[in-house]
Structure formats: structure tokens, C-alpha cells
Design a protein around this motif. Structure first.
Motif, PDB file in Angstrom:
ATOM      1  N   LYS A   5      38.142  47.144  42.179  1.00 21.88           N
ATOM      2  CA  LYS A   5      37.236  47.539  41.100  1.00 21.88           C
ATOM      3  C   LYS A   5      36.449  46.339  40.582  1.00 21.88           C
ATOM      4  O   LYS A   5      35.387  46.477  40.032  1.00 21.88           O
ATOM      5  N   ASP A  45      45.134  42.549  31.654  1.00 19.26           N
ATOM      6  CA  ASP A  45      44.285  43.475  32.414  1.00 19.26           C
ATOM      7  C   ASP A  45      44.982  43.935  33.687  1.00 19.26           C
ATOM      8  O   ASP A  45      45.566  43.171  34.429  1.00 19.26           O
ATOM      9  N   GLU A  46      44.899  45.225  33.879  1.00 18.22           N
ATOM     10  CA  GLU A  46      45.591  45.883  34.991  1.00 18.22           C
ATOM     11  C   GLU A  46      44.906  45.547  36.314  1.00 18.22           C
ATOM     12  O   GLU A  46      43.698  45.456  36.394  1.00 18.22           O
ATOM     13  N   VAL A  47      45.700  45.372  37.341  1.00 14.91           N
ATOM     14  CA  VAL A  47      45.105  45.129  38.651  1.00 14.91           C
ATOM     15  C   VAL A  47      44.627  46.460  39.228  1.00 14.91           C
ATOM     16  O   VAL A  47      45.194  47.521  38.982  1.00 14.91           O
ATOM     17  N   ALA A  48      43.540  46.336  39.985  1.00 15.92           N
ATOM     18  CA  ALA A  48      42.994  47.546  40.598  1.00 15.92           C
ATOM     19  C   ALA A  48      43.935  48.035  41.686  1.00 15.92           C
ATOM     20  O   ALA A  48      44.250  47.317  42.620  1.00 15.92           O
ATOM     21  N   GLU A  49      44.422  49.182  41.504  1.00 16.48           N
ATOM     22  CA  GLU A  49      45.253  49.773  42.559  1.00 16.48           C
ATOM     23  C   GLU A  49      44.947  51.248  42.612  1.00 16.48           C
ATOM     24  O   GLU A  49      44.738  51.875  41.593  1.00 16.48           O
ATOM     25  N   LYS A  50      44.986  51.733  43.794  1.00 16.73           N
ATOM     26  CA  LYS A  50      44.733  53.144  44.059  1.00 16.73           C
ATOM     27  C   LYS A  50      44.396  53.994  42.845  1.00 16.73           C
ATOM     28  O   LYS A  50      45.223  54.262  42.016  1.00 16.73           O
ATOM     29  N   ILE A  69      42.480  38.032  41.839  1.00 16.05           N
ATOM     30  CA  ILE A  69      42.844  39.097  40.901  1.00 16.05           C
ATOM     31  C   ILE A  69      43.952  38.593  40.011  1.00 16.05           C
ATOM     32  O   ILE A  69      44.821  37.831  40.444  1.00 16.05           O
ATOM     33  N   ARG A  70      43.945  39.016  38.759  1.00 17.94           N
ATOM     34  CA  ARG A  70      45.086  38.705  37.888  1.00 17.94           C
ATOM     35  C   ARG A  70      46.034  39.869  37.894  1.00 17.94           C
ATOM     36  O   ARG A  70      45.633  41.001  37.663  1.00 17.94           O
ATOM     37  N   ALA A 103      49.079  38.180  31.728  1.00 17.30           N
ATOM     38  CA  ALA A 103      47.773  38.788  31.543  1.00 17.30           C
ATOM     39  C   ALA A 103      47.933  40.234  31.126  1.00 17.30           C
ATOM     40  O   ALA A 103      48.981  40.824  31.328  1.00 17.30           O
ATOM     41  N   PHE A 117      39.499  52.152  53.129  1.00 15.60           N
ATOM     42  CA  PHE A 117      39.658  52.651  51.748  1.00 15.60           C
ATOM     43  C   PHE A 117      38.441  52.193  50.961  1.00 15.60           C
ATOM     44  O   PHE A 117      38.288  51.012  50.671  1.00 15.60           O
ATOM     45  N   ALA A 169      49.099  42.360  36.849  1.00 15.16           N
ATOM     46  CA  ALA A 169      49.616  42.883  35.586  1.00 15.16           C
ATOM     47  C   ALA A 169      51.091  42.545  35.459  1.00 15.16           C
ATOM     48  O   ALA A 169      51.743  42.196  36.435  1.00 15.16           O
TER      49      ALA A 169
END
Lengths: 692, 179
Positions: free
Chosen positions: B158, A687-692, B41-42, A685, B153, B44
Motif C-alpha cells: 500500500k 502504523d500497520e504493515v500492508a498485508e492482504k 516497511i515498518r 511503531a 498479487f 507493526a
């Protein structure tokens, strides 16, 4: 010196001059002095001597010799001692001692079916030919063995073949449930041969179905999840085997939702889809299995096989290339070096379907070459064997070499290559048409030139960048003629075919072999051979469509030609002279109106296209149980003969085989593949994973 | 992210073979497959590169139940240059739904904790992770294994709702005294 003695003994033995061989060995052994302990070469010579005595019928002498030399520890091969001793005792009628010997062998290796069968024979049961009277005794023998070696599954499995009715059901339940609990992947392959018996098939189905309910997550208490998974896997195989591909797919969907990480589920799904006539989807599924474990060459080979089957030759080669030598000219060349007949067959068939007969022929002849190599290599062994004194295996090996072309790969390759040679003969312009590049349009020419330029430029760049990739372009001479142009150019295709088929004549008795044998012989005007082939066909099955169309063919060919009386009378015996061809055919069709194979074969032989069309559209009648394979053959026939009703036929097939995609138009098939590829949800994939 | 430890109706069964083995380039397809069904979630490509790092070997594992891959745990080592101590961050841990309630999640976590306490280069001081605030089961599971909520947090996620996450953390036991 010693070698010459042994060579002489072997020569006498192979010439069936046993007494002489015996004498030679006796005098040879007498010359030996100071043989070290545990000398393997000496041990082999002694065993060989025992073998010679046994084959000459001197069982008593053989046994005495064996016992004497094994007691003195001069024969060191314990397994060979045990087997020979048991066999000799049985032949001498010393049953009690023989039974002890066989029991010892079973203790040593409980998985070996031959021991069990020989042991049962001593007790008066032939496990391979059971009758109602002998079944109880057989079960008694097997049960005793099962108790003796509880770890071996061979007696338990053999008992399933023997038992009937309720007795079978009870035993099968124990065997199958234990297999499912332990998660034996090959369980269905093990059980499948029992399906030849309808009652047993039904019993197995009800056993597994009720076990499924007992271990389902909804049961109380719920079963072990892995047991449930293997049960679904078994049931899917069961329904696919019986032809219900939709049911199989449903079960697999349940299984894949339950556990999406078991590769077997994807490879089975691939097989089900292929059987349902959806080769592209099948390839995608096999490739998914491969992605789960990149280290697994079996999964890699499966994926390649299904890509070949879907006509995606490049994709298949790319997969195979992940495991072949990196410095080989191509993955295919490496696999050919390794004598992979599976690869050569799959690739050949894919090229043949694509109409690239030269490429295909090259692969099939590659297989023929493999067998020629095997045959030639045996001469290297003669010297080696005499030096190393491994004369016992050598005797088996010589016998094996005589039958080596019975191998299924040789038969398949010989038939496929012969069919191509037949086409070359029947269509004289075909070879040149295949070799000459098709006329290019102006646009194509430009595109080709541009591609060439780009490639050259790229190559320049890569060499500048430090690449050493140049030499891979040149192929060594062993792999020349990859397109099979030289093979296609043969002036005598029929002679080539006859040469390949000849070894099969004495080794194989199969309808498809005799049919091709006839096709080649009759075109070479070898009418006696042709008639012989037809007689063999008739002996296998008088009603085989392969035979029917060839009888028609032969009558047409011999009418008005000079042929011997033998040919005429033999033909008349199968196809009475006073019956007209039309009558012969219509009678045949009446007998086999519900057999799709028979109808299609007759349509192929029909002279008028309208007649052929009418016959083929008859395949959709409710009483005909049309299968996908025959439907594809029928469609190919209509395409070949440029029928205007081809698309109509394809649409009807598409309706009939709900899951299939092979009857759809090329564009539609391509669209479906794209959709399927897009659905490969877990591809890398972006799309970047949501991280901090 | 965690989807382990949800009690299921499946009975506790004995004598099943349970084993763990490191994620490698070759079984990455299985990790991808598990992630795609376990987590909303996918991940990266960087995720898949990180779990193959040699120092992460003990913390990135596939879980096999009767030889079938059914779960995964993937962590990353975070070096804090200021204090010189390292932390372990559990990126993912999950077991396929039908195999929950069999103690497999605990098995994964124990493996990671043991590896962390045995590590010397670098020393691992503590382990932490994020749990979506809606995932009560996961929070209970980690608290049962000695984790404590350190803070909330906000807007951690997102793309999925609810967006907030608990941060849970626990100290790593000192390595057993060695001679």
C-alpha cells in the motif's frame, strides 16, 4: 583439638616466630594417625608447613619436605606444588631444575604472565625493567616460549612491550592483524598501554590504517566484512583516545551504516560523545546498545551509568531495576545490598552534581560502609578457616585485608564524602537549607495535593483490582535516611571526614588524596598533619596547582596564629617567607600560563571576582590547550560566584567545543534530547504493515 | 519482503563462524534494528508478538556471522481449517548488505526448510512468500531454491512502489522416514 594446634601454629607464624610454628606443626603432624588418602585438610597443613619453612628462609628444608610429601601423594594440590617447587628451586639457585619447573607451569597455563616473568628472571632478564642491553635476550626468551605454547598470547604480547623500532612494527603487525581478523573486542584495551611510547603509538596507527585500506569493501579483493568492522572499531577508539572525537564519530558512523547491530559500536559512541561533552546524547547511544540485547547486564549497567552521568537519575534507576530483585525496596537498595560500589559511586556523583548533597553523601558513606563490612567480616573467617584448614589462603587474605582500603572505590568515595563534609563545615547554614523543603508557591501546593489524592485513588483502585502492592512502600530500616538528612545533620563534619581519610594515610600516595587530607587537617587546626600533607604533595609534584593554592591558604591561616616552629619552617621551605603571596602567584602563573588546570586553580583562590574572570577568560588564548573537564570546572566557578560574565563564558566554550552540549542553556539541551529521542527510528511503531 | 541474495563483491571466505539462534524477547531489539535497515516497511507490534510464539521458534531466527547479528528470517504458520494442512509464510528474510554473497541467505532458507520438513504438529505442506515485482534478485534466489511463481498479487503493497508482488511457493519435502 586439631583446631587448637593449627590456631597455635598460625599465631606463631603471624607473630613471625617461625621456629615455634615449625615445631608446632611438626608435633601436630606426628599426632595424626590413619590419614585417609587424598585428604585435602592434611594436604593443606603440609603445604602450610612448607610455607612456614620458606618464609623463615629454610629453603632447602622446605623443598625436601615438599618433594617428600608430593611424591607420597599426601599433598594433593598440583598447582601449588608446581609453583612452590619452581620458586624454591629458583631461590636455591638450582637454575636448570627451576627452568624445567617453570616450563612445566607455562605448559599448564600459558596465559599466566607471572610464570613468564619469573622464568625470564631466571634467564637473567627482568621484563618489568628492561634496558637496551637486555631487550634482545628478553625477545629471545619470549620467542622460545611462543614456540613452546603457540596458543598462549601472553609471550607475544609481552614481546610487544619489549621490542623497539622495526622489530616492534613487525611484531605488532602480526599481533594486531590476527586480533582484528579473529574479532577480539578487547584488542584496543590490550594495545593501549603501548601508547605511552610515542613511536609505538605512531607505528600502531600506521599498521591499522594500512590494514583498514586492505580490508575495506573497496579493496580488491575485498576483505572479510567482520574484519573491516573490527578495524573501524579499533580506529575509532584510537582517535578518541588521542582526543580527536570528530574523527572517531565519523568512523563510527561508517561502522554503524555497515553493521548497525553490534552493541560495542553504540557503547563506544557513548564514550566518545561523553568525552566530547555531550552526556545526554551519550546516554541515548548507550541505551540503544542496551535495546539490542535485553539480556546483557553489562549493557544495562552501561546505559544506567551514562544516564547517571547525564543527570537523569530516575532513568538510570529504571534501567538498573530490570535486573535487580523485584521485592527489593528499590533497585538502588538491592545494589547496595550487593555491595555494588560502581552503582553507589555513579549515583552519588549524579546527586552531587544536582546539588542534592544529602543523597550524595548517603551513597558515598554507603561505600565506606561496604568496606567496614568487609573488614568486620574477616573476623567471621578466623573460626571458619581453622575448622576447614584452609590456612594458606588465609595467610594471603590477612595481608589483603590490611590493604583493602586501597581499592579505587574506597578512595573515590572517601574523597567525595570528605569534600561534602568540607562544604558543610565552610557553610554552616548549608545543612539545614538542604534538608528543609524549598518554599512552595500556591500553585505548586495545589498540584502536590492533587497528585497525592490521585495516587491514593489509584492505589485504592489497584487494591480493589486484586493488587497486593501495598507493602512495597515501607522501607526496611537498613535503608533509612535515603536522603542523607541524618548524615548532613552532623555537628562535627570535619571529624567525620578525618575518620574516613585516616586509613588512606599509610596506603595511598596520590596528590588528590593529600590535597583533601590537608583541607581537613588545616580546618581542624592540626597544622603538623597539614604540613605533612603538603610535603607529600611537593614530593609528588612541586608544581601541582593543588599544592600552590594550599600553600597560599596555609600562609593566610597561620599568619597571626600561634603555631609550632616546625610548621613555620616547613612552610617556609616550600613558600619562602620573604616572597609576597601576589608575587608567588604571578611567578607561578608565568611558569604555567598554558596549563588550564593551573590557571583555573589560581582563579579559584583569587579574592576578587574581576581577577578570577580575567584569569578564566585567559583560558581561551591559543597557547592554552583547554579541555572540557577544566572548562566545566571554570564555568561552575563562575556560576558559584555569580559572575555577570557567566553566559559569555559558556557561549565561548560552546563555540570552542563543537560537539559539546553541556555549555548550552538548559532549554536548548532539553530540546536536543527531544530531537534525539524522536530519532530513535526503530522504537515500537504504530502504523500497520500492508498485508492482504 | 526479502533483501537477501544480492550478489556482492565480497569474496567467499572460509572458516567464518555462521550460526542461527531463535528470536527471543531479549534480542527483539536486534530484530527491530535489522528490520529497520533491511526493509522499506515498518512492522507493526503484532509482527513482533507473532515471532515470539513458541510454535514459530524454528522459523524465526537471527543469523550470526562471526558472532555479529547480520540477518534475520521470520515466518508464521498459517493453518487452513478446511484442508487441515498448514502453510508456512515467510514474512521477512534479509541479510545486511556487506554480508551478502556469502551464502548466508541460503543458510537461513535451508534452516527453515529443514525445520519445516521435520515438523509434525502441525505438518507443513508448503512454504510461500511475497516478492516485490521489482526485486529480480530475490525472485531468482527463491527460484534457485525450488520456489515457483504461483501468481501475481496486484496492489499488495500500500505504501511502496511498485505495488505488485509475485507470490512464490514450494512444496515441503516429506519428513525423512523415521523409525
Amino acid at each position: 583439638m586439631r583446631q587448637n594446634w593449627i590456631a597455635l601454629a598460625v599465631a606463631c607464624h603471624l607473630g613471625r616466630n617461625f621456629d615455634q610454628a615449625d615445631k608446632v606443626l611438626t608435633s601436630y603432624v606426628a599426632t595424626l594417625k590413619n590419614v585417609p588418602d587424598y585428604d585435602f585438610e592434611y594436604s593443606e597443613v603440609l603445604l602450610y608447613h612448607v610455607r612456614v619453612l620458606e618464609e623463615s628462609g629454610k629453603h632447602e628444608a622446605a623443598l625436601t619436605k615438599l618433594d617428600a610429601h608430593s611424591k607420597s601423594r599426601e599433598i594433593v594440590d598440583r598447582v601449588a606444588i608446581g609453583e612452590t617447587r619452581a620458586r624454591l628451586l629458583a631461590k636455591l639457585g638450582r637454575t636448570e631444575e627451576a627452568l624445567d619447573a617453570y616450563n612445566a607451569l607455562v605448559d599448564r597455563n600459558p596465559g599466566r604472565v607471572e610464570y613468564i616473568k619469573d622464568l625470564a628472571k631466571l634467564k637473567g632478564v627482568d621484563i618489568d625493567a628492561l634496558t637496551d642491553e637486555t631487550v634482545p635476550l628478553a625477545l629471545e626468551v619470549l620467542d622460545e616460549l611462543e614456540k613452546r605454547v603457540p596458543k598462549g598470547s601472553a609471550p607475544t604480547r609481552l614481546a610487544l612491550s619489549a621490542a623497539q623500532g622495526d622489530e616492534f612494527a613487525a611484531r605488532a603487525r602480526r599481533y594486531i592483524e590476527s586480533g582484528l581478523k579473529r574479532g577480539v573486542p578487547s584488542l584496543f584495551a590490550d594495545i593501549k598501554p603501548l601508547y605511552a611510547d610515542d613511536a609505538k603509538r605512531k607505528a600502531v596507527e600506521s599498521i591499522v590504517a594500512s590494514f583498514h585500506d586492505a580490508v575495506a569493501p573497496t579493496a580488491s579483493p575485498p576483505g572479510e566484512p567482520s574484519t573491516y568492522l573490527w578495524t573501524l572499531y579499533f580506529l575509532a577508539q584510537h582517535h578518541s583516545k588521542l582526543g580527536d572525537q570528530s574523527r572517531a564519530l565519523e568512523l563510527l558512523d561508517v561502522a554503524l551504516t555497515h553493521t548497525p547491530t553490534l552493541p560495542e559500536l553504540y557503547t563506544l559512541r557513548a564514550r566518545v560523545l561523553r568525552r566530547a561533552g555531550a552526556p545526554h546524547e551519550a546516554a541515548m547511544s548507550a541505551d540503544r546498545a542496551r535495546l539490542l540485547d535485553g539480556q546483557d547486564r553489562f549493557l544495562n549497567g552501561k546505559a544506567a551509568k551514562y544516564f547517571f552521568n547525564a543527570g537523569r537519575i530516575q532513568d538510570a534507576e529504571n534501567r538498573l531495576g530490570m535486573f535487580t530483585k523485584k521485592d527489593a525496596p528499590s533497585p538502588g537498595a538491592d545494589l547496595e545490598d550487593l555491595q555494588s560500589t560502581a552503582y553507589l559511586l555513579q549515583a552519588g556523583a549524579a546527586f552531587e552534581r544536582e546539588g542534592k548533597l544529602g543523597h550524595a553523601l548517603r551513597k558515598f558513606i554507603g561505600i565506606v560502609k561496604v568496606f567496614e563490612d568487609v573488614e568486620d567480616d574477616q573476623y567471621d573467617f578466623h573460626g571458619y578457616v581453622l575448622r576447614r584448614f584452609t590456612v594458606n589462603v588465609y595467610s594471603d587474605f590477612i595481608a589483603y585485608e590490611d590493604r583493602v582500603r586501597q581499592h579505587p572505590a574506597y578512595i573515590a568515595a572517601a574523597l567525595a564524602a570528605s569534600r561534602i563534609y568540607l562544604r558543610l563545615h565552610d557553610e554552616p547554614g548549608l545543612a539545614t537549607k538542604l534538608v528543609a523543603p524549598p518554599a512552595e508557591s500556591e500553585a505548586e501546593k495545589k498540584a502536590r495535593k492533587k497528585a497525592k489524592k490521585d495516587a491514593a485513588k489509584e492505589k485504592k483502585d489497584s487494591t480493589k483490582a486484586g493488587g497486593e502492592e501495598e507493602e512495597t512502600q515501607q522501607q526496611p530500616s537498613k535503608y533509612d535516611d535515603p536522603e542523607g538528612a541524618k548524615l548532613l545533620a552532623t555537628a562535627t563534619p570535619l571529624d567525620e571526614a578525618a575518620k574516613i581519610l585516616r586509613p588512606l594515610e599509610k596506603l595511598v600516595d596520590r596528590a588528590d588524596v593529600w590535597a583533601v587530607f590537608y583541607d581537613v587537617a588545616v580546618r581542624r587546626q592540626k597544622y603538623l598533619q597539614a604540613v605533612k600533607a603538603l610535603n607529600r604533595l611537593a614530593r609528588l609534584d612541586k608544581e601541582d596547582p593543588l599544592l600552590h593554592v594550599r600553600l597560599l591558604d596555609l600562609r593566610k591561616r597561620v599568619s597571626g596564629t600561634e603555631v609550632s616552629d616546625v610548621v613555620r619552617t616547613s612552610l617556609a621551605a616550600l613558600f619562602p617567607q620573604d616572597v609576597a603571596s601576589e608575587v608567588f602567584t604571578s611567578q607561578y602563573l608565568q611558569r604555567h600560563s598554558s596549563s588550564p588546570r593551573a590557571v583555573t586553580a589560581v582563579a579559584r583562590a583569587a579574592s576578587s571576582l574581576t581577577e578570577a574572570e580575567e584569569l578564566l577568560f585567559g583560558l581561551f588564548k591559543p597557547e592554552v590547550s583547554l579541555d572540557i573537564k577544566t572548562a566545566r570546572e571554570a564555568l561552575a566557578l563562575l556560576t558559584e560566584r555569580k559572575s555577570t560574565r557567566r553566559d559569555e563564558f559558556a557561549a565561548a566554550c560552546d563555540d570552542r567545543f563543537v560537539l559539546s552540549t553541556v555549555f548550552k542553556s538548559v532549554e536548548e539541551q532539553r530540546r536536543l534530547v527531544k530531537l534525539d529521542e524522536a530519532a530513535m527510528e526503530d522504537l515500537p511503531a504504530t502504523d500497520e504493515v500492508a498485508e492482504k | 519482503m526479502s533483501s537477501a541474495a544480492q550478489p556482492s563483491a565480497a569474496a567467499k571466505t572460509s572458516n567464518a563462524r555462521v550460526s542461527l539462534s531463535p528470536c527471543t524477547l531479549n534480542n527483539l531489539g536486534t530484530v527491530r534494528k535489522l528490520n529497520s535497515v533491511l526493509f522499506p516497511i515498518r512492522y507493526a507490534e503484532r509482527f513482533y508478538k507473532d515471532i515470539l510464539l513458541p510454535e514459530a521458534e524454528h522459523y524465526c531466527q537471527l543469523l550470526y556471522y562471526n558472532d555479529i547479528p547480520v540477518g534475520t528470517v521470520c515466518c508464521r504458520i498459517e493453518n487452513d481449517a478446511a484442508s487441515g494442512a498448514s502453510k508456512l509464510y515467510i514474512m521477512t528474510m534479509g541479510v545486511l548488505a556487506p554480508y551478502r554473497g556469502l551464502g548466508l541467505g541460503a543458510r537461513c532458507l535451508t534452516q527453515v526448510l529443514e525445520a519445516a520438513s521435520a515438523a509434525t504438529k502441525p505438518r507443513i505442506k508448503s512454504i510461500y512468500l511475497h516478492v516485490q515485482v521489482s526485486n529480480e534478485h530475490a525472485r531468482g534466489f527463491y527460484e534457485h531454491h525450488g520456489f515457483k511463481v504461483s501468481h501475481l498479487f496486484e496492489n499488495y503493497y500500500k505504501k511502496i512502489e511498485p505495488r505488485d508482488a509475485w507470490v512464490l511457493e514450494r512444496e515441503v519435502d516429506a519428513p525423512p522416514a523415521s523409525t
